[in-house]
Design a protein around this motif. Sequence first.
Motif, PDB file in Angstrom:
ATOM      1  N   LEU A   1       1.550  -1.452  -0.117  1.00  0.00           N
ATOM      2  CA  LEU A   1      -0.275   0.088  -0.077  1.00  0.00           C
ATOM      3  C   LEU A   1       1.040   1.300   0.310  1.00  0.00           C
ATOM      4  O   LEU A   1       0.146   1.984  -0.963  1.00  0.00           O
ATOM      5  CB  LEU A   1      -1.021   0.394   1.568  1.00  0.00           C
ATOM      6  CG  LEU A   1      -1.829  -0.762   1.602  1.00  0.00           C
ATOM      7  CD1 LEU A   1      -2.896  -1.301   2.251  1.00  0.00           C
ATOM      8  CD2 LEU A   1      -2.977  -0.827  -0.415  1.00  0.00           C
ATOM      9  N   LEU A   2       1.651   1.503   0.486  1.00  0.00           N
ATOM     10  CA  LEU A   2       2.625   1.920   0.259  1.00  0.00           C
ATOM     11  C   LEU A   2       3.161   2.424  -0.091  1.00  0.00           C
ATOM     12  O   LEU A   2       3.518   3.626  -1.133  1.00  0.00           O
ATOM     13  CB  LEU A   2       3.771   1.913   1.597  1.00  0.00           C
ATOM     14  CG  LEU A   2       5.202   3.432   1.762  1.00  0.00           C
ATOM     15  CD1 LEU A   2       4.427   4.518   2.738  1.00  0.00           C
ATOM     16  CD2 LEU A   2       6.061   2.727   3.144  1.00  0.00           C
ATOM     17  N   PHE A   3       3.854   1.454  -1.180  1.00  0.00           N
ATOM     18  CA  PHE A   3       4.418   2.050  -2.574  1.00  0.00           C
ATOM     19  C   PHE A   3       3.774   2.433  -3.585  1.00  0.00           C
ATOM     20  O   PHE A   3       3.666   3.092  -4.625  1.00  0.00           O
ATOM     21  CB  PHE A   3       5.071   0.563  -3.388  1.00  0.00           C
ATOM     22  CG  PHE A   3       7.180   0.192  -2.253  1.00  0.00           C
ATOM     23  CD1 PHE A   3       7.548   1.236  -2.851  1.00  0.00           C
ATOM     24  CD2 PHE A   3       6.386  -0.699  -1.129  1.00  0.00           C
ATOM     25  CE1 PHE A   3       8.642   0.965  -2.163  1.00  0.00           C
ATOM     26  CE2 PHE A   3       7.953  -1.277  -0.872  1.00  0.00           C
ATOM     27  CZ  PHE A   3       8.822   0.263  -1.069  1.00  0.00           C
ATOM     28  N   ALA A   4       2.241   1.847  -3.344  1.00  0.00           N
ATOM     29  CA  ALA A   4       1.447   2.050  -4.494  1.00  0.00           C
ATOM     30  C   ALA A   4       0.904   3.433  -4.448  1.00  0.00           C
ATOM     31  O   ALA A   4       0.907   4.711  -5.399  1.00  0.00           O
ATOM     32  CB  ALA A   4       0.153   0.995  -4.155  1.00  0.00           C
ATOM     33  N   LEU A   5       1.187   3.830  -2.737  1.00  0.00           N
ATOM     34  CA  LEU A   5       1.047   5.717  -2.662  1.00  0.00           C
ATOM     35  C   LEU A   5       1.861   6.498  -3.334  1.00  0.00           C
ATOM     36  O   LEU A   5       1.730   7.488  -4.107  1.00  0.00           O
ATOM     37  CB  LEU A   5       0.204   5.209  -1.452  1.00  0.00           C
ATOM     38  CG  LEU A   5      -1.012   5.317  -1.353  1.00  0.00           C
ATOM     39  CD1 LEU A   5      -0.379   5.232   0.501  1.00  0.00           C
ATOM     40  CD2 LEU A   5      -1.700   5.904  -1.368  1.00  0.00           C
ATOM     41  N   LEU A   6       3.480   5.812  -3.345  1.00  0.00           N
ATOM     42  CA  LEU A   6       4.167   7.188  -3.244  1.00  0.00           C
ATOM     43  C   LEU A   6       4.196   6.654  -4.763  1.00  0.00           C
ATOM     44  O   LEU A   6       5.388   7.604  -5.473  1.00  0.00           O
ATOM     45  CB  LEU A   6       5.013   6.666  -2.868  1.00  0.00           C
ATOM     46  CG  LEU A   6       5.100   6.579  -0.995  1.00  0.00           C
ATOM     47  CD1 LEU A   6       6.245   6.219  -0.690  1.00  0.00           C
ATOM     48  CD2 LEU A   6       4.864   8.297  -0.759  1.00  0.00           C
ATOM     49  N   TRP A   7       4.163   5.965  -5.413  1.00  0.00           N
ATOM     50  CA  TRP A   7       4.247   5.349  -7.084  1.00  0.00           C
ATOM     51  C   TRP A   7       2.572   6.502  -6.979  1.00  0.00           C
ATOM     52  O   TRP A   7       3.184   6.651  -8.347  1.00  0.00           O
ATOM     53  CB  TRP A   7       3.355   4.298  -7.104  1.00  0.00           C
ATOM     54  CG  TRP A   7       3.857   4.009  -9.001  1.00  0.00           C
ATOM     55  CD1 TRP A   7       2.715   3.526  -9.932  1.00  0.00           C
ATOM     56  CD2 TRP A   7       5.272   3.206  -9.545  1.00  0.00           C
ATOM     57  NE1 TRP A   7       3.457   3.579 -10.997  1.00  0.00           N
ATOM     58  CE2 TRP A   7       5.215   3.403 -10.869  1.00  0.00           C
ATOM     59  CE3 TRP A   7       6.937   3.114  -9.140  1.00  0.00           C
ATOM     60  CZ2 TRP A   7       6.025   3.033 -11.520  1.00  0.00           C
ATOM     61  CZ3 TRP A   7       7.528   2.558  -9.819  1.00  0.00           C
ATOM     62  CH2 TRP A   7       7.557   2.390 -11.046  1.00  0.00           C
TER      63      TRP A   7
END
Length: 265
Positions: free
Chosen positions: A221-227
């Motif tokens: 979820l964190l990587f998806a948000l920062l992407w």
Amino acid sequence: MAYDRPGGDSLLLGVPRAAFRPSPVFLALVALFVTTGVLAWNQVGNVRLAVFGFVVSGWLVSLCLHEYAHAIVAFRAGDRSVAHRGYLTLNPLKYSHPLLSIALPVLVVLLGGIGLPGGAVWVDRHAIPGRLRHSLVSLAGPATNVLFTLLLVLALRVGTGTGGSIEFWAGVALLAFLQLTASLLNLLPVPGLDGGNMIQPWLNPQWRRMYDLFAPYGFILLFALLWNPRISGWFFGAVFAVGDALGLPSWLYATGFDLIRFWRG
């Protein structure tokens, strides 16, 4: 209250004192941090390699202390299992997910200059009474990153110009920037991360069940948000704004990031 068992091992609340002693692994990391810092300060040998060792070992030391903060607060709140698992020895090899807690954050530091949080210690939540204690256990790690950020910025403000090489201070600035990004990332209300875990005990049962469903995928979820360019722009805009407000020179930590990638020449 301390007790003694046959054989002479002193116990603290049923836990051997050895469970609280810093491990040789952690002490070796501290020694590497100090040694490479001295080399960078005096520009001895390959300075880029010294700054690399200084930043990476310093970052690993901070990860150990971040997880130790979670564990010691959990221990004081009633969870004795953290001591038996070795979390209070500051040994990163005792962590539940060494890949997520050590290898991945270091890789992200080297490639992106971001202080990625890592999930490392298992806490027995059933052994800890009260929602406030649960939130404090989760808050302890990010609070450590915030403290490191402030101490490193203070060292820059007081120490820059009094001695040492520009390379050394660039390494200190980069460590401060990494701690700042880790502080803000950890405080995001993302399920599975510290920020989310702080609010989880206060959710109603329906929202808590939904939270627990998504928590194992917190990193995704964190990587998806920062992407997402917009969300990433907001986040790093906040990081840079806080850094500027603290007086953290952007050119100096950018120099540090360039130095640690010594393989680029």
